[in-house]
Design a protein around this motif. Structure first.
Motif, PDB file in Angstrom:
ATOM      1  N   LEU A 263     -35.753   3.108  17.999  1.00  0.00           N
ATOM      2  CA  LEU A 263     -34.955   2.478  19.049  1.00  0.00           C
ATOM      3  C   LEU A 263     -35.394   2.946  20.436  1.00  0.00           C
ATOM      4  O   LEU A 263     -35.446   2.156  21.376  1.00  0.00           O
ATOM      5  N   LEU A 264     -35.738   4.207  20.560  1.00  0.00           N
ATOM      6  CA  LEU A 264     -36.071   4.797  21.853  1.00  0.00           C
ATOM      7  C   LEU A 264     -37.575   4.985  22.066  1.00  0.00           C
ATOM      8  O   LEU A 264     -37.976   5.703  22.983  1.00  0.00           O
ATOM      9  N   ARG A 265     -38.415   4.357  21.271  1.00  0.00           N
ATOM     10  CA  ARG A 265     -39.851   4.633  21.281  1.00  0.00           C
ATOM     11  C   ARG A 265     -40.533   4.404  22.629  1.00  0.00           C
ATOM     12  O   ARG A 265     -41.494   5.073  22.949  1.00  0.00           O
ATOM     13  N   SER A 266     -40.066   3.482  23.425  1.00  0.00           N
ATOM     14  CA  SER A 266     -40.726   3.236  24.714  1.00  0.00           C
ATOM     15  C   SER A 266     -39.914   3.774  25.893  1.00  0.00           C
ATOM     16  O   SER A 266     -40.168   3.420  27.033  1.00  0.00           O
ATOM     17  N   THR A 267     -38.963   4.642  25.617  1.00  0.00           N
ATOM     18  CA  THR A 267     -38.100   5.189  26.663  1.00  0.00           C
ATOM     19  C   THR A 267     -38.462   6.648  26.911  1.00  0.00           C
ATOM     20  O   THR A 267     -38.589   7.425  25.973  1.00  0.00           O
ATOM     21  N   GLU A 268     -38.610   7.010  28.169  1.00  0.00           N
ATOM     22  CA  GLU A 268     -38.939   8.388  28.521  1.00  0.00           C
ATOM     23  C   GLU A 268     -37.706   9.201  28.900  1.00  0.00           C
ATOM     24  O   GLU A 268     -37.605  10.368  28.555  1.00  0.00           O
ATOM     25  N   VAL A 269     -36.780   8.588  29.641  1.00  0.00           N
ATOM     26  CA  VAL A 269     -35.568   9.282  30.071  1.00  0.00           C
ATOM     27  C   VAL A 269     -34.369   8.347  29.935  1.00  0.00           C
ATOM     28  O   VAL A 269     -34.506   7.123  29.961  1.00  0.00           O
ATOM     29  N   LEU A 270     -33.207   8.955  29.762  1.00  0.00           N
ATOM     30  CA  LEU A 270     -31.933   8.237  29.745  1.00  0.00           C
ATOM     31  C   LEU A 270     -30.991   8.922  30.719  1.00  0.00           C
ATOM     32  O   LEU A 270     -31.106  10.128  30.952  1.00  0.00           O
ATOM     33  N   SER A 271     -30.047   8.170  31.236  1.00  0.00           N
ATOM     34  CA  SER A 271     -29.035   8.795  32.082  1.00  0.00           C
ATOM     35  C   SER A 271     -28.068   9.570  31.198  1.00  0.00           C
ATOM     36  O   SER A 271     -27.987   9.349  29.982  1.00  0.00           O
ATOM     37  N   PHE A 272     -27.338  10.463  31.809  1.00  0.00           N
ATOM     38  CA  PHE A 272     -26.366  11.258  31.061  1.00  0.00           C
ATOM     39  C   PHE A 272     -25.361  10.355  30.344  1.00  0.00           C
ATOM     40  O   PHE A 272     -25.025  10.587  29.182  1.00  0.00           O
ATOM     41  N   MET A 273     -24.893   9.308  31.004  1.00  0.00           N
ATOM     42  CA  MET A 273     -23.911   8.402  30.392  1.00  0.00           C
ATOM     43  C   MET A 273     -24.518   7.619  29.230  1.00  0.00           C
ATOM     44  O   MET A 273     -23.849   7.371  28.230  1.00  0.00           O
ATOM     45  N   GLN A 274     -25.779   7.238  29.342  1.00  0.00           N
ATOM     46  CA  GLN A 274     -26.434   6.557  28.225  1.00  0.00           C
ATOM     47  C   GLN A 274     -26.533   7.466  27.008  1.00  0.00           C
ATOM     48  O   GLN A 274     -26.298   7.037  25.875  1.00  0.00           O
ATOM     49  N   VAL A 275     -26.865   8.726  27.251  1.00  0.00           N
ATOM     50  CA  VAL A 275     -26.938   9.693  26.150  1.00  0.00           C
ATOM     51  C   VAL A 275     -25.556   9.884  25.530  1.00  0.00           C
ATOM     52  O   VAL A 275     -25.408   9.907  24.305  1.00  0.00           O
ATOM     53  N   LEU A 276     -24.552   9.998  26.376  1.00  0.00           N
ATOM     54  CA  LEU A 276     -23.190  10.176  25.875  1.00  0.00           C
ATOM     55  C   LEU A 276     -22.769   8.994  25.015  1.00  0.00           C
ATOM     56  O   LEU A 276     -22.248   9.175  23.908  1.00  0.00           O
ATOM     57  N   TRP A 277     -22.990   7.786  25.484  1.00  0.00           N
ATOM     58  CA  TRP A 277     -22.624   6.604  24.702  1.00  0.00           C
ATOM     59  C   TRP A 277     -23.424   6.518  23.400  1.00  0.00           C
ATOM     60  O   TRP A 277     -22.874   6.194  22.344  1.00  0.00           O
ATOM     61  N   LEU A 278     -24.703   6.816  23.472  1.00  0.00           N
ATOM     62  CA  LEU A 278     -25.535   6.786  22.269  1.00  0.00           C
ATOM     63  C   LEU A 278     -25.009   7.754  21.219  1.00  0.00           C
ATOM     64  O   LEU A 278     -24.815   7.378  20.050  1.00  0.00           O
ATOM     65  N   LYS A 279     -24.746   8.990  21.637  1.00  0.00           N
ATOM     66  CA  LYS A 279     -24.286   9.991  20.681  1.00  0.00           C
ATOM     67  C   LYS A 279     -22.870   9.707  20.177  1.00  0.00           C
ATOM     68  O   LYS A 279     -22.574   9.935  19.002  1.00  0.00           O
ATOM     69  N   MET A 280     -21.997   9.212  21.039  1.00  0.00           N
ATOM     70  CA  MET A 280     -20.624   8.914  20.618  1.00  0.00           C
ATOM     71  C   MET A 280     -20.599   7.764  19.603  1.00  0.00           C
ATOM     72  O   MET A 280     -19.907   7.840  18.586  1.00  0.00           O
ATOM     73  N   LEU A 281     -21.348   6.695  19.892  1.00  0.00           N
ATOM     74  CA  LEU A 281     -21.380   5.557  18.966  1.00  0.00           C
ATOM     75  C   LEU A 281     -22.043   5.923  17.644  1.00  0.00           C
ATOM     76  O   LEU A 281     -21.560   5.553  16.568  1.00  0.00           O
ATOM     77  N   LEU A 282     -23.148   6.650  17.727  1.00  0.00           N
ATOM     78  CA  LEU A 282     -23.839   7.067  16.508  1.00  0.00           C
ATOM     79  C   LEU A 282     -22.958   7.970  15.652  1.00  0.00           C
ATOM     80  O   LEU A 282     -22.847   7.773  14.439  1.00  0.00           O
ATOM     81  N   SER A 283     -22.292   8.928  16.278  1.00  0.00           N
ATOM     82  CA  SER A 283     -21.444   9.839  15.506  1.00  0.00           C
ATOM     83  C   SER A 283     -20.215   9.127  14.954  1.00  0.00           C
ATOM     84  O   SER A 283     -19.785   9.412  13.835  1.00  0.00           O
ATOM     85  N   ALA A 284     -19.643   8.185  15.698  1.00  0.00           N
ATOM     86  CA  ALA A 284     -18.483   7.433  15.186  1.00  0.00           C
ATOM     87  C   ALA A 284     -18.880   6.615  13.966  1.00  0.00           C
ATOM     88  O   ALA A 284     -18.160   6.589  12.956  1.00  0.00           O
TER      89      ALA A 284
END
Length: 140
Positions: free
Chosen positions: A101-122
């Motif tokens: 999913l993130l193969r072409s991404t170098e950086v994410l904003s803090f909020m993007q990381v938070l949403w990614l981890k929250m949705l994945l963990s839920a």
């Protein structure tokens, strides 16, 4: 009673794990505007313990808390071994999926990381908790 038990324990598991993921995200990446995706301090590296712990806790804790409600009560070693196997399977499936999913991404904003981890963990915790408790209910 069994549907109520599964729904209640899944809800509790979701809330507890969401709080833990939020706290770990703040500790790991708080104060950073941009978070690297790759490398030792990156998002994908941080997803390893997140997936493992969420799956382990989502399986083991509700099963141990409700162990006495089942007849016969499942063996504690069975519950722990199943939780460990589920945690390893979660890491082995979700980390490669996140990498793709993130193969072409170098950086994410803090909020993007938070949403990614929250949705994945839920998603992970609800699935693991449902599967674990339903498995114990069907053993009766």
């Amino acid at each position: 009673m069994s549907r109520g038990l599964v729904a209640r324990e899944t809800s509790i598991s979701l809330v507890v794990n969401s709080v833990l993921v939020l706290g770990s995200n703040l500790m790991a990446f708080g104060g950073q505007d941009e978070v690297p995706v790759w490398g030792a301090g990156g998002v994908l590296f941080d997803l390893l313990p997140t997936c493992f712990i969420c799956a382990l806790m989502g399986s083991v804790v509700p099963s141990l808390v409700n162990r006495r409600r089942f007849t016969p009560p499942p063996d504690i070693r069975f519950i722990l071994l199943r939780g460990l196997i589920l945690a390893l399977l979660a890491v082995l499936t979700l980390i490669p999926a996140a990498t793709l999913l993130l193969r072409s991404t170098e950086v994410l904003s803090f909020m993007q990381v938070l949403w990614l981890k929250m949705l994945l963990s839920a998603f992970l915790v609800s699935g693991v908790t449902l599967w674990s408790l339903r498995g114990l209910l069907h053993r009766m």
